[in-house]
Design an enzyme around this catalytic site. Structure first.
Site, mmCIF file in Angstrom:
data_model
loop_
_atom_site.group_PDB
_atom_site.id
_atom_site.type_symbol
_atom_site.label_atom_id
_atom_site.label_comp_id
_atom_site.label_asym_id
_atom_site.label_seq_id
_atom_site.Cartn_x
_atom_site.Cartn_y
_atom_site.Cartn_z
ATOM 1 N N ILE A 25 -18.010 -21.499 -0.298
ATOM 2 C CA ILE A 25 -17.031 -22.318 0.403
ATOM 3 C C ILE A 25 -17.817 -23.457 1.035
ATOM 4 O O ILE A 25 -18.894 -23.239 1.594
ATOM 5 C CB ILE A 25 -16.215 -21.517 1.451
ATOM 6 C CG1 ILE A 25 -15.081 -22.362 2.024
ATOM 7 C CG2 ILE A 25 -17.106 -20.923 2.505
ATOM 8 C CD1 ILE A 25 -14.050 -21.572 2.815
ATOM 9 N N VAL A 30 -17.485 -27.630 2.754
ATOM 10 C CA VAL A 30 -16.731 -28.792 3.219
ATOM 11 C C VAL A 30 -17.731 -29.921 3.465
ATOM 12 O O VAL A 30 -18.819 -29.694 3.999
ATOM 13 C CB VAL A 30 -15.951 -28.466 4.521
ATOM 14 C CG1 VAL A 30 -15.284 -29.706 5.090
ATOM 15 C CG2 VAL A 30 -14.919 -27.371 4.264
ATOM 16 N N GLU A 51 -21.332 -13.393 1.701
ATOM 17 C CA GLU A 51 -22.622 -13.399 2.382
ATOM 18 C C GLU A 51 -22.851 -14.807 2.894
ATOM 19 O O GLU A 51 -22.360 -15.778 2.322
ATOM 20 C CB GLU A 51 -23.750 -12.945 1.469
ATOM 21 C CG GLU A 51 -24.016 -13.838 0.305
ATOM 22 C CD GLU A 51 -25.091 -13.288 -0.615
ATOM 23 O OE1 GLU A 51 -25.905 -14.101 -1.083
ATOM 24 O OE2 GLU A 51 -25.117 -12.080 -0.860
ATOM 25 N N ASN A 74 -26.351 -19.734 9.937
ATOM 26 C CA ASN A 74 -25.105 -20.501 9.871
ATOM 27 C C ASN A 74 -24.090 -19.931 10.869
ATOM 28 O O ASN A 74 -23.097 -19.303 10.492
ATOM 29 C CB ASN A 74 -24.551 -20.514 8.451
ATOM 30 C CG ASN A 74 -23.454 -21.534 8.256
ATOM 31 O OD1 ASN A 74 -22.880 -22.039 9.216
ATOM 32 N ND2 ASN A 74 -23.158 -21.836 7.006
ATOM 33 N N TYR A 77 -15.756 -16.784 10.228
ATOM 34 C CA TYR A 77 -15.452 -15.540 9.513
ATOM 35 C C TYR A 77 -15.022 -14.446 10.494
ATOM 36 O O TYR A 77 -14.049 -13.728 10.247
ATOM 37 C CB TYR A 77 -16.661 -15.071 8.698
ATOM 38 C CG TYR A 77 -17.103 -16.046 7.630
ATOM 39 C CD1 TYR A 77 -16.198 -16.791 6.884
ATOM 40 C CD2 TYR A 77 -18.453 -16.243 7.359
ATOM 41 C CE1 TYR A 77 -16.606 -17.689 5.911
ATOM 42 C CE2 TYR A 77 -18.875 -17.134 6.377
ATOM 43 C CZ TYR A 77 -17.942 -17.850 5.667
ATOM 44 O OH TYR A 77 -18.365 -18.728 4.704
#
Length: 149
Positions: free
Chosen positions: A68, A70, A102, A107, A114
């Protein structure tokens, strides 16, 4: 904003976003390989500009958020959350019982997102990801979809 299915022809734009957002991005070829029958790729658009994407691999009732991403210039505006919420709904609609992922231990923004959406840490892969000056852990997380609201 709109979220739409991506095709293999979108791999160059996805690779650009990867290269802007990650220190060790996936290659365009690796991204292009994510358009087989086990994968679903979604893109988040503003007007006709791809701002982010998500890749999910699903085998039977287990879905894995493979990537994912952005654009950095669009981060911090809730777009990752919007995209992840769509990934969760889509996984549920396709019969997944669990959504796994994962993430780099460093991060913290992603880990916080999450966690806010119900993912829990289930383990770590020690020294899994390369960094500029060594290696760092991968944090393994999952979200049980069979009990998620």
């Amino acid at each position: 904003m709109k979220i739409e299915a991506l095709g293999q022809h979108d791999a160059p734009n996805m690779a650009f976003i990867e290269s802007e957002a990650h220190s060790h991005p996936m290659s365009e070829g690796a991204l292009a390989d994510c358009f087989g029958p086990l994968y679903r790729c979604s893109g988040l658009y503003r007007d006709d500009v791809l701002l982010g994407f998500a890749i999910v691999q699903q085998i039977v009732d287990e879905a894995t958020l493979f990537d994912i991403c952005v654009l950095p210039s669009a981060q911090g505006k809730g777009l990752g959350k919007l995209l992840l919420e769509q990934v969760i709904a889509d996984a549920q609609n396709h019969g997944a019982q669990v959504l796994m992922l994962e993430v780099r231990a460093s991060n913290m923004a992603a880990i916080g997102l999450y966690q806010r959406l119900g993912f829990t840490e289930i383990g770590r892969r020690k020294g899994y990801y390369p960094t500029i000056d060594g290696r760092e852990d991968a944090v393994l997380m999952d979200l049980r979809l069979d009990t998620a609201d």
